[in-house]
Scaffold this active site. Structure first.
Site, PDB file in Angstrom:
ATOM      1  NE  ARG A   1      -4.312  -1.192  -0.043  1.00 18.21           N
ATOM      2  CZ  ARG A   1      -4.501  -2.196  -0.913  1.00 18.21           C
ATOM      3  NH1 ARG A   1      -3.548  -2.542  -1.765  1.00 18.21           N
ATOM      4  NH2 ARG A   1      -5.655  -2.843  -0.943  1.00 18.21           N
TER       5      ARG A   1
ATOM      6  CG  HIS B   1      -3.921  -0.356  -6.719  1.00 16.00           C
ATOM      7  ND1 HIS B   1      -4.273   0.225  -5.511  1.00 16.00           N
ATOM      8  CD2 HIS B   1      -4.028  -1.705  -6.512  1.00 16.00           C
ATOM      9  CE1 HIS B   1      -4.585  -0.723  -4.643  1.00 16.00           C
ATOM     10  NE2 HIS B   1      -4.448  -1.897  -5.231  1.00 16.00           N
TER      11      HIS B   1
HETATM   12  P1  NDP Z   1      -1.441 -11.288   4.855  1.00 15.28           P
HETATM   13  O1  NDP Z   1      -2.260 -10.799   5.998  1.00 15.28           O
HETATM   14  O2  NDP Z   1      -1.508 -12.730   4.485  1.00 15.28           O
HETATM   15  O3  NDP Z   1       0.094 -10.927   5.088  1.00 15.28           O
HETATM   16  C1  NDP Z   1       0.488  -9.710   5.631  1.00 15.28           C
HETATM   17  C2  NDP Z   1       1.914  -9.863   6.092  1.00 15.28           C
HETATM   18  O4  NDP Z   1       2.360  -8.592   6.601  1.00 15.28           O
HETATM   19  C3  NDP Z   1       2.043 -10.879   7.243  1.00 15.28           C
HETATM   20  O5  NDP Z   1       3.243 -11.595   7.098  1.00 15.28           O
HETATM   21  C4  NDP Z   1       2.131  -9.970   8.469  1.00 15.28           C
HETATM   22  O6  NDP Z   1       2.840 -10.533   9.565  1.00 15.28           O
HETATM   23  C5  NDP Z   1       2.924  -8.803   7.901  1.00 15.28           C
HETATM   24  N1  NDP Z   1       2.767  -7.608   8.732  1.00 15.28           N
HETATM   25  C6  NDP Z   1       1.650  -6.976   9.120  1.00 15.28           C
HETATM   26  N2  NDP Z   1       1.944  -5.932   9.923  1.00 15.28           N
HETATM   27  C7  NDP Z   1       3.287  -5.917  10.047  1.00 15.28           C
HETATM   28  C8  NDP Z   1       4.198  -5.114  10.764  1.00 15.28           C
HETATM   29  N3  NDP Z   1       3.770  -4.095  11.518  1.00 15.28           N
HETATM   30  N4  NDP Z   1       5.509  -5.418  10.694  1.00 15.28           N
HETATM   31  C9  NDP Z   1       5.951  -6.471   9.946  1.00 15.28           C
HETATM   32  N5  NDP Z   1       5.134  -7.273   9.223  1.00 15.28           N
HETATM   33  C10 NDP Z   1       3.824  -6.996   9.274  1.00 15.28           C
HETATM   34  O7  NDP Z   1      -1.853 -10.368   3.598  1.00 15.28           O
HETATM   35  P2  NDP Z   1      -1.681 -10.696   2.053  1.00 15.28           P
HETATM   36  O8  NDP Z   1      -0.354 -11.283   1.837  1.00 15.28           O
HETATM   37  O9  NDP Z   1      -2.858 -11.416   1.545  1.00 15.28           O
HETATM   38  O10 NDP Z   1      -1.748  -9.202   1.443  1.00 15.28           O
HETATM   39  C11 NDP Z   1      -0.774  -8.250   1.785  1.00 15.28           C
HETATM   40  C12 NDP Z   1      -1.159  -6.874   1.253  1.00 15.28           C
HETATM   41  O11 NDP Z   1      -0.970  -6.810  -0.157  1.00 15.28           O
HETATM   42  C13 NDP Z   1      -2.619  -6.466   1.421  1.00 15.28           C
HETATM   43  O12 NDP Z   1      -2.871  -6.011   2.728  1.00 15.28           O
HETATM   44  C14 NDP Z   1      -2.766  -5.352   0.403  1.00 15.28           C
HETATM   45  O13 NDP Z   1      -2.453  -4.117   0.999  1.00 15.28           O
HETATM   46  C15 NDP Z   1      -1.698  -5.686  -0.642  1.00 15.28           C
HETATM   47  N6  NDP Z   1      -2.302  -6.028  -1.939  1.00 15.28           N
HETATM   48  C16 NDP Z   1      -2.005  -5.226  -3.024  1.00 15.28           C
HETATM   49  C17 NDP Z   1      -2.522  -5.518  -4.257  1.00 15.28           C
HETATM   50  C18 NDP Z   1      -2.169  -4.700  -5.443  1.00 15.28           C
HETATM   51  O14 NDP Z   1      -2.740  -4.904  -6.523  1.00 15.28           O
HETATM   52  N7  NDP Z   1      -1.214  -3.800  -5.333  1.00 15.28           N
HETATM   53  C19 NDP Z   1      -3.383  -6.690  -4.478  1.00 15.28           C
HETATM   54  C20 NDP Z   1      -3.609  -7.472  -3.278  1.00 15.28           C
HETATM   55  C21 NDP Z   1      -3.089  -7.134  -2.059  1.00 15.28           C
HETATM   56  P3  NDP Z   1       2.316 -11.893  10.285  1.00 15.28           P
HETATM   57  O15 NDP Z   1       2.644 -13.001   9.309  1.00 15.28           O
HETATM   58  O16 NDP Z   1       3.131 -11.953  11.511  1.00 15.28           O
HETATM   59  O17 NDP Z   1       0.845 -11.726  10.504  1.00 15.28           O
HETATM   60  C1  OXD Z   2      -6.312  -5.803  -2.894  1.00 12.76           C
HETATM   61  C2  OXD Z   2      -5.964  -4.910  -3.987  1.00 12.76           C
HETATM   62  O1  OXD Z   2      -6.166  -5.414  -1.739  1.00 12.76           O
HETATM   63  O2  OXD Z   2      -6.355  -5.201  -5.149  1.00 12.76           O
HETATM   64  O3  OXD Z   2      -6.725  -6.945  -3.161  1.00 12.76           O
HETATM   65  O4  OXD Z   2      -5.291  -3.904  -3.769  1.00 12.76           O
END
Ligand code: NDP
Ligand code: OXD
Length: 314
Positions: free
Chosen positions: A229, A277
């Site tokens: 993000r 995006h």
């Molecule tokens: P998950 O919840 O599976 O993974 C998130 C990861 O981030 C986890 O490993 C989590 O740690 C880690 N995390 C969260 N907070 C912190 C922190 N403060 N410090 C360190 N690590 C942290 O989410 P997804 O993998 O499914 O998705 C990740 C993000 O990708 C979404 O939230 C979205 O913002 C973005 N996204 C973007 C898209 C795009 O088109 N650009 C499309 C889809 C998603 P832990 O394992 O310990 O919980």
């Molecule tokens: C999502 C995205 O969060 O598309 O899935 O950004």
């Protein structure tokens, strides 16, 4: 008959409805736009599969039992100040989305690693400028946010021959990828990685986590791929690091303000690739299994898959 309302980009809503009904013919699935405004229509809704709800919509559904986010991120939901957080909410987990993200991030890392940004700039100027990349096995990539998307991306990068490590909020393990967490873990990752892939969610803890202090702790010339993000990055700090050479380049898909304003310095920056995006999309045909599984778990009183913990923020 249980009713689910569906909201997504206009072109995807019919595909969602078809994919959901193939899995759950007992459901009534209707586009949000077709839901009547009267009390009886609102009271008839059991489940919501939702992207960016009109503020107040979800809170106005008295019998809503489950919210499923069309996206893996939640900020399209949390922008509704009246989001009913007491209703169980599930994030999207979709093999199509995961595949797309791993493609985007490996492309982003390869663009930086293989110096495609300077090569494309040289092409634009008609200059034959021979540059060679280091061998991938000597290059370390850190995936910050090692969740559903980060872990598959890390595995894809490892399959290409890069050294890969991951960083997450809580301790985790992986068969072949060293994983770190916490401040000590971050120190190790930043000191040793040539490129960083950002796949953390937008939370108060991750807001502008990539700031001047963070960048100063990275290896000189670090490459940044941000598909998580826009809120993760302090843009002024990244621009400063790009100017000084502390950051070697950036591939950016997400921004504080979207669309990225036309006068933003990233657009014409010689070390930056901007994409609008598009890193990964949820596909109804592959995502509907997750929605059906979430509804089935709720109906059975079983634990929900990828359920949101609002205290944690994701
Ligand atoms: P998950 O919840 O599976 O993974 C998130 C990861 O981030 C986890 O490993 C989590 O740690 C880690 N995390 C969260 N907070 C912190 C922190 N403060 N410090 C360190 N690590 C942290 O989410 P997804 O993998 O499914 O998705 C990740 C993000 O990708 C979404 O939230 C979205 O913002 C973005 N996204 C973007 C898209 C795009 O088109 N650009 C499309 C889809 C998603 P832990 O394992 O310990 O919980
Ligand atoms: C999502 C995205 O969060 O598309 O899935 O950004």
């Amino acid at each position: 008959m249980p009713k689910i309302i569906v909201s997504d980009s206009a072109s995807l809503v019919d595909r969602w409805i078809q994919a959901l009904l193939e899995r759950r013919p007992d459901l009534e699935a209707v586009p949000v736009a077709a839901l009547g405004d009267d009390e009886a229509a609102r009271a008839s809704v059991d489940y919501a599969l939702i992207w960016a709800p009109k503020p107040g919509l979800l809170a106005s559904l008295p019998n809503l039992k489950l919210i499923v986010s069309v996206g893996a991120g939640l900020d399209h939901l949390t922008s509704d100040p009246d989001l009913p957080r007491h209703i169980p909410t599930v994030r999207m987990v979709d093999p199509g989305l995961t595949q797309g993200m791993s493609e985007y991030c490996t492309w982003g890392v390869l663009s930086l690693h293989r110096l495609f940004v300077p090569l494309l700039n040289a092409q634009a100027s008609g200059v034959w400028d021979v540059v060679h990349a280091p061998i991938a096995s000597n290059v370390r990539v850190g995936v910050l946010g090692f969740g559903v998307l980060g872990s598959k991306t890390g595995e894809a990068l490892q399959a290409l021959g890069f050294q890969v490590c991951g960083w997450s909020r809580s301790p985790k393990q992986h068969d072949s990828i060293p994983l770190y967490h916490g401040e000590d873990g971050l120190r190790e990752v930043l000191a040793t990685c040539d490129h960083l892939v950002l796949l953390m969610p937008a939370t108060p803890e991750t807001y502008k986590i990539i700031n001047a202090d963070f960048l100063a702790r990275c290896k000189p010339g670090v490459g940044i791929v941000n598909a998580g993000r826009g809120s993760l990055i302090d843009d002024a700090a990244l621009l400063q690091a790009l100017a000084s050479g502390q950051a070697g380049g950036a591939v950016l898909d997400v921004f504080h303000q979207e669309p990225l304003p036309s006068d933003h310095p990233y657009w014409a920056h010689p070390k930056v690739i901007v994409t609008p995006h598009v890193a990964a999309l949820t596909y109804p045909e592959t995502g509907a299994d997750h929605v059906a599984a979430a509804i089935a778990a709720l109906e059975a009183g079983a634990p929900l898959p990828a359920v949101v913990d609002w205290d944690r923020g994701y």
